[in-house]
Enzyme design. Structure first.
Site, PDB file in Angstrom:
ATOM      1  N   HIS A  63       0.858  -7.489  -0.026  1.00  5.57           N
ATOM      2  CA  HIS A  63       0.361  -7.551  -1.416  1.00  5.57           C
ATOM      3  C   HIS A  63      -0.611  -6.412  -1.708  1.00  5.57           C
ATOM      4  O   HIS A  63      -1.473  -6.541  -2.572  1.00  5.57           O
ATOM      5  CB  HIS A  63      -0.340  -8.877  -1.717  1.00  5.57           C
ATOM      6  CG  HIS A  63       0.426 -10.090  -1.268  1.00  5.57           C
ATOM      7  ND1 HIS A  63       1.238 -10.813  -2.109  1.00  5.57           N
ATOM      8  CD2 HIS A  63       0.524 -10.687  -0.047  1.00  5.57           C
ATOM      9  CE1 HIS A  63       1.787 -11.820  -1.438  1.00  5.57           C
ATOM     10  NE2 HIS A  63       1.386 -11.753  -0.176  1.00  5.57           N
ATOM     11  N   SER A  66      -3.773  21.259 -11.275  1.00  6.86           N
ATOM     12  CA  SER A  66      -3.726  20.773 -12.647  1.00  6.86           C
ATOM     13  C   SER A  66      -3.982  21.952 -13.569  1.00  6.86           C
ATOM     14  O   SER A  66      -4.740  22.863 -13.217  1.00  6.86           O
ATOM     15  CB  SER A  66      -4.805  19.713 -12.844  1.00  6.86           C
ATOM     16  OG  SER A  66      -5.131  19.597 -14.209  1.00  6.86           O
TER      17      SER A  66
END
Ligand code: ARG
Length: 430
Positions: free
Chosen positions: A159, A281
């Site tokens: 999980h 970026s």
């Protein structure tokens, strides 16, 4: 090349706009099929010789013509494109230009329907072999890394929550085993589709004793696809199966890419990638982004889309329909974009590096609770009682190394059985 080779006398035929629509991107896609179509055409020619529809001399001339075309395609002297309608007409046109009316004999007893099926079958066989090889190579590199860091501690998650101490060996060994299974699937799918549709003509056979067994052997098919109508109606179905094998690979690739995008993030910081896989970026000077991994992850979307597209197109009654041409783009798009993506993975696996301290630091004491409960159960306490007792209990001075060294169930951290996985990887497809 204004008129199609099968232009009817006295009919003006489809105008240019309609022709363009009929061809679509088909003739360009046929670039991928042309080498296979040429090989299949040579086999067909030899079959015609066997049933004495060609003389030995004619057969030799056609074979030479096909070899010349093959060489021109390889060297770039011949580039398939408009105004040819497709690769099939280009082959016949090339032979007719070179050999005169003899070129027109090549289509005896053949339809473009079985011609395209044969070329596609050979294409798929080739690409499935490549897929199997790439999955195997990926598995072997993963095994190398799993062996080298077999006992390197990292958290095991369920999980996405910290669960129990685990190892890099277990993480990468699992991915390796998956890629071995997918390599096996690629090879068995290859065998499943490896039947010869050549000689089924338009889907009803022809009034000639075609040497179908011979041409099948010539093209290294394992068997005949016997029924001519089935040969046509399997179009798209076999493609579906081939892309299903491909989808298993992209699904596993997606998992690997997901793991890497998480583990390379600042939050985890377990893994780093060499500069060549990373981009900057355009606005944020501080950013290094794992774009390569993300595009690898996105590749399953392309394949899943192709599966859906194919399934939608092949909802047809028996016999050939031109709709079937629309099975070509998803097939080719899926294979031609996925194989180069998969080809990047072995090196990426070899070149990633681990921050072993960061991985071990991510353990927390509560992660030993399962060990505590199982130990108590081993000493005779009913597991449910031991489980309750271990909740919130002090776990003492335990280390990740102790935990994984004691995990002796076959396949688990202390007994990864990587040699067994490697042994399968070594024989898959051999
Ligand atoms: N480009 C066509 C296809 O992919 C070739 C077969 C054409 N056959 C026909 N009967 N029009 O299906």
């Amino acid at each position: 090349m204004s008129d199609a080779l099968w232009q009817k006398k006295g009919l003006s035929g489809a105008d240019e706009e309609v022709q363009r629509f009929l061809a679509g991107e088909d003739v360009l896609l046929d670039r991928h099929l042309l080498p296979f179509d040429i090989r299949a055409t040579a086999a067909h020619v030899r079959g015609l010789r066997t049933i004495e529809l060609l003389t030995a001399e004619e057969c030799a001339q056609l074979e030479e013509g096909l070899a010349a075309l093959e060489a021109d395609v390889k060297s770039g002297a011949f580039v398939l494109g408009p105004p040819f309608e497709d690769g099939h007409s280009a082959i016949e046109h090339f032979l007719t230009e070179r050999l005169g009316p003899l070129g027109g004999k090549v289509h005896t007893g053949r339809s473009r329907n079985d011609q395209v099926q044969t070329a596609l079958r050979l294409y798929m066989r080739d690409r499935l072999e490549q897929l199997g090889g790439l999955c195997r190579e990926t598995a072997l590199r993963l095994l190398d890394r799993a062996e080298a860091d077999a006992m390197t501690i990292m958290p095991g998650y369920t999980h996405l929550q910290r669960a129990v101490p685990s190892t890099v060996g277990l993480w990468l060994g699992g991915l390796a085993e998956a890629f071995v299974d997918i390599a096996a699937l690629a090879h068995s799918t290859r065998d499943w589709i490896n039947s010869s549709p050549l000689g089924t003509a338009a889907g009803y056979g022809v009034n000639l004793p075609l040497a179908r067994e011979q041409t099948a052997q010539d093209l290294e098919f394992d068997r005949l696809q016997i029924n001519p109508q089935y040969a046509q109606n399997s179009r798209g179905r076999f493609e579906l199966q081939a892309i299903t094998a491909l989808a298993q690979a992209t699904l596993e690739l997606r998992r690997l890419a997901w793991d890497l995008s998480l583990y390379t993030s600042g939050e985890f910081a377990f893994v780093s990638l060499p500069q060549r896989y990373v981009t900057g970026s355009s606005i944020m000077p501080n950013k290094y982004n794992p774009d390569t991994v993300e595009l690898l992850r996105a590749q399953h979307g392309v394949v899943a889309g192709a599966l859906t597209e194919l399934q939608s197109v092949i909802a047809l009654p028996s016999g050939y329909h031109r709709d079937l041409q629309a099975t070509k783009p998803p097939l080719l798009r899926a294979f031609e974009s996925t194989l180069p993506a998969l080809a990047l993975v072995p090196a990426l696996v070899s070149e990633m590096s681990f921050d072993r301290e960061a991985m071990e630091r991510a353990l927390e004491p509560a992660m030993f609770a399962t060990d505590v409960a199982v130990e108590a159960a081993r000493d005779g306490i009913p597991f449910r009682e031991a489980y309750r007792a271990a909740m919130g209990q002090e776990v003492g001075q335990r280390t990740g190394a102790d935990s994984v060294a004691a995990r002796v169930s076959p396949g688990a951290c202390a007994q990864l059985m990587l040699e067994e996985i490697r042994a399968r990887a070594q024989v898959v497809g051999r």
